[in-house]
Design a protein around this motif. Structure first.
Motif, mmCIF file in Angstrom:
data_model
loop_
_atom_site.group_PDB
_atom_site.id
_atom_site.type_symbol
_atom_site.label_atom_id
_atom_site.label_comp_id
_atom_site.label_asym_id
_atom_site.label_seq_id
_atom_site.Cartn_x
_atom_site.Cartn_y
_atom_site.Cartn_z
ATOM 1 N N GLY A 1 0.773 -1.236 0.000
ATOM 2 C CA GLY A 1 0.000 0.000 0.000
ATOM 3 C C GLY A 1 0.805 1.286 0.000
ATOM 4 N N ASP A 2 2.087 1.241 -0.371
ATOM 5 C CA ASP A 2 2.870 2.475 -0.323
ATOM 6 C C ASP A 2 3.192 3.063 -1.695
ATOM 7 O OD1 ASP A 2 4.616 0.435 -0.935
ATOM 8 O OD2 ASP A 2 6.070 0.900 0.619
ATOM 9 N N ASP A 3 2.543 2.589 -2.752
ATOM 10 C CA ASP A 3 2.736 3.128 -4.097
ATOM 11 C C ASP A 3 1.416 3.754 -4.533
ATOM 12 O OD1 ASP A 3 2.961 3.593 -6.865
ATOM 13 O OD2 ASP A 3 4.206 1.829 -7.181
ATOM 14 N N ILE A 4 1.402 5.071 -4.683
ATOM 15 C CA ILE A 4 0.143 5.763 -4.997
ATOM 16 C C ILE A 4 -0.386 5.422 -6.385
ATOM 17 C CG2 ILE A 4 0.626 7.687 -3.439
ATOM 18 C CD1 ILE A 4 1.324 9.345 -5.987
ATOM 19 N N PHE A 5 0.416 4.812 -7.228
ATOM 20 C CA PHE A 5 -0.026 4.494 -8.579
ATOM 21 C C PHE A 5 -0.636 3.098 -8.692
ATOM 22 C CE2 PHE A 5 3.417 7.610 -9.173
ATOM 23 C CZ PHE A 5 2.629 8.647 -9.656
ATOM 24 N N VAL A 6 -0.537 2.306 -7.622
ATOM 25 C CA VAL A 6 -1.149 0.972 -7.632
ATOM 26 C C VAL A 6 -2.659 1.142 -7.688
ATOM 27 C CG1 VAL A 6 -1.615 -1.073 -6.203
ATOM 28 C CG2 VAL A 6 0.724 -0.251 -6.498
ATOM 29 N N ASN A 7 -3.305 0.315 -8.473
ATOM 30 C CA ASN A 7 -4.753 0.393 -8.624
ATOM 31 C C ASN A 7 -5.424 -0.252 -7.418
ATOM 32 O OD1 ASN A 7 -7.503 -0.577 -9.504
ATOM 33 N ND2 ASN A 7 -6.933 0.802 -11.154
ATOM 34 N N ASP A 8 -5.774 0.558 -6.424
ATOM 35 C CA ASP A 8 -6.378 0.042 -5.189
ATOM 36 C C ASP A 8 -7.702 -0.652 -5.433
ATOM 37 O OD1 ASP A 8 -4.274 0.961 -3.640
ATOM 38 O OD2 ASP A 8 -5.217 2.902 -3.264
ATOM 39 N N ALA A 9 -8.445 -0.248 -6.434
ATOM 40 C CA ALA A 9 -9.739 -0.886 -6.715
ATOM 41 C C ALA A 9 -9.550 -2.299 -7.251
ATOM 42 C CB ALA A 9 -10.534 -0.047 -7.707
ATOM 43 N N ALA A 10 -8.461 -2.553 -7.944
ATOM 44 C CA ALA A 10 -8.233 -3.885 -8.517
ATOM 45 C C ALA A 10 -7.797 -4.899 -7.463
ATOM 46 C CB ALA A 10 -7.184 -3.814 -9.623
ATOM 47 N N LEU A 11 -7.110 -4.447 -6.433
ATOM 48 C CA LEU A 11 -6.555 -5.396 -5.449
ATOM 49 C C LEU A 11 -7.607 -6.259 -4.760
ATOM 50 C CD1 LEU A 11 -3.618 -3.386 -3.852
ATOM 51 C CD2 LEU A 11 -3.505 -5.278 -5.468
ATOM 52 N N PRO A 12 -8.699 -5.697 -4.217
ATOM 53 C CA PRO A 12 -9.694 -6.567 -3.576
ATOM 54 C C PRO A 12 -10.284 -7.596 -4.547
ATOM 55 C CG PRO A 12 -10.109 -4.283 -2.999
ATOM 56 C CD PRO A 12 -9.048 -4.280 -4.062
ATOM 57 N N LEU A 13 -10.518 -7.188 -5.781
ATOM 58 C CA LEU A 13 -11.036 -8.126 -6.772
ATOM 59 C C LEU A 13 -10.016 -9.226 -7.053
ATOM 60 C CD1 LEU A 13 -12.598 -5.597 -9.280
ATOM 61 C CD2 LEU A 13 -13.830 -7.158 -7.762
ATOM 62 N N LEU A 14 -8.779 -8.828 -7.267
ATOM 63 C CA LEU A 14 -7.744 -9.806 -7.578
ATOM 64 C C LEU A 14 -7.517 -10.799 -6.439
ATOM 65 C CD1 LEU A 14 -5.164 -7.630 -9.509
ATOM 66 C CD2 LEU A 14 -6.490 -9.550 -10.399
ATOM 67 N N ARG A 15 -7.769 -10.376 -5.220
ATOM 68 C CA ARG A 15 -7.626 -11.314 -4.092
ATOM 69 C C ARG A 15 -8.576 -12.498 -4.243
ATOM 70 N NH1 ARG A 15 -7.343 -6.231 -0.930
ATOM 71 N NH2 ARG A 15 -5.113 -5.876 -0.655
ATOM 72 N N SER A 16 -9.724 -12.255 -4.871
ATOM 73 C CA SER A 16 -10.698 -13.344 -5.014
ATOM 74 C C SER A 16 -10.590 -14.062 -6.366
ATOM 75 C CB SER A 16 -12.122 -12.813 -4.826
ATOM 76 O OG SER A 16 -12.468 -11.930 -5.870
ATOM 77 N N PHE A 17 -9.839 -13.498 -7.309
ATOM 78 C CA PHE A 17 -9.691 -14.119 -8.627
ATOM 79 C C PHE A 17 -8.586 -15.165 -8.589
ATOM 80 C CE2 PHE A 17 -11.142 -10.063 -11.102
ATOM 81 C CZ PHE A 17 -12.418 -10.214 -10.607
ATOM 82 N N LYS A 18 -8.629 -16.079 -9.528
ATOM 83 C CA LYS A 18 -7.590 -17.103 -9.648
ATOM 84 C C LYS A 18 -6.300 -16.444 -10.131
ATOM 85 C CE LYS A 18 -6.470 -21.510 -11.713
ATOM 86 N NZ LYS A 18 -6.816 -22.518 -12.696
#
Length: 181
Positions: free
Chosen positions: A100-117
């Motif tokens: 969580g220390d890179d402001i350019f990381v897509n924060d919205a994608a992370l929760p989704l990706l946690r549940s994706f294969k």
């Protein structure tokens, strides 16, 4: 094994005095019976991505795999369109983005990706598809990853932001990166 690359959106990097912008290149890799999206681009690219897939008669659920070179906003924002795909990205990038220390990381994608294969790339030369290999290319982010393969035109490389423009390709230095070495 025959692989074919189809560029859906040619990308460009951008930086202004007050903002960063840009669209990643989005390509489609036909790898045998697999259909892999190479990066998912930014939310602003969605009006180009959706018609590009429709023109090729490709539905979201037809995309079996998504390769993410790194998790910045302009490479991962459209992951939500492909919930049934397997996502290929480096383990180092996954760990880095979740800190969580890179402001350019897509924060919205992370929760989704946690549940994706997910299929994590952990070493250079790891085969992702037959004849298509992943290489760790840290610099822009600690977990940036590139793909190298071949098609009927010869060898190709999909580098994400490891090389963002002609100036960098020509060895004139790099911008917007954590490590210029």
């Amino acid at each position: 094994m025959f692989n074919a690359i189809d560029v859906l959106i040619p990308g460009f990097p951008g930086k202004g005095n007050v903002a960063y912008l840009g669209w990643s290149t989005v390509a489609l890799l036909h790898a045998g019976d697999r259909l892999c999206l190479l990066d998912a681009s930014s939310a602003g690219a969605r009006p180009m991505l959706i018609p590009a897939l429709q023109e090729r008669n490709i539905k979201f659920e037809d995309v079996t795999d998504v390769f993410i070179s790194h998790l910045h906003f302009d490479h991962a924002a459209n992951c939500s369109l492909f919930p049934h795909a397997t996502f290929h990205l480096s383990w180092a990038e996954w760990e880095y983005a979740n800190r969580g220390d890179d402001i350019f990381v897509n924060d919205a994608a992370l929760p989704l990706l946690r549940s994706f294969k997910k299929d994590f790339i952990e070493k250079d030369g790891q085969e992702v598809f037959e004849g298509v290999y992943a290489y760790l290319t840290p610099g822009h982010t600690p977990g940036s990853t590139s793909l190298v393969g071949h098609d009927d035109l010869g060898r190709w490389a999909f580098t994400g932001d490891a090389i963002k423009n002609r100036s960098e390709l020509g060895g004139k230095g790099v911008g917007m990166t954590l490590n210029s070495q």
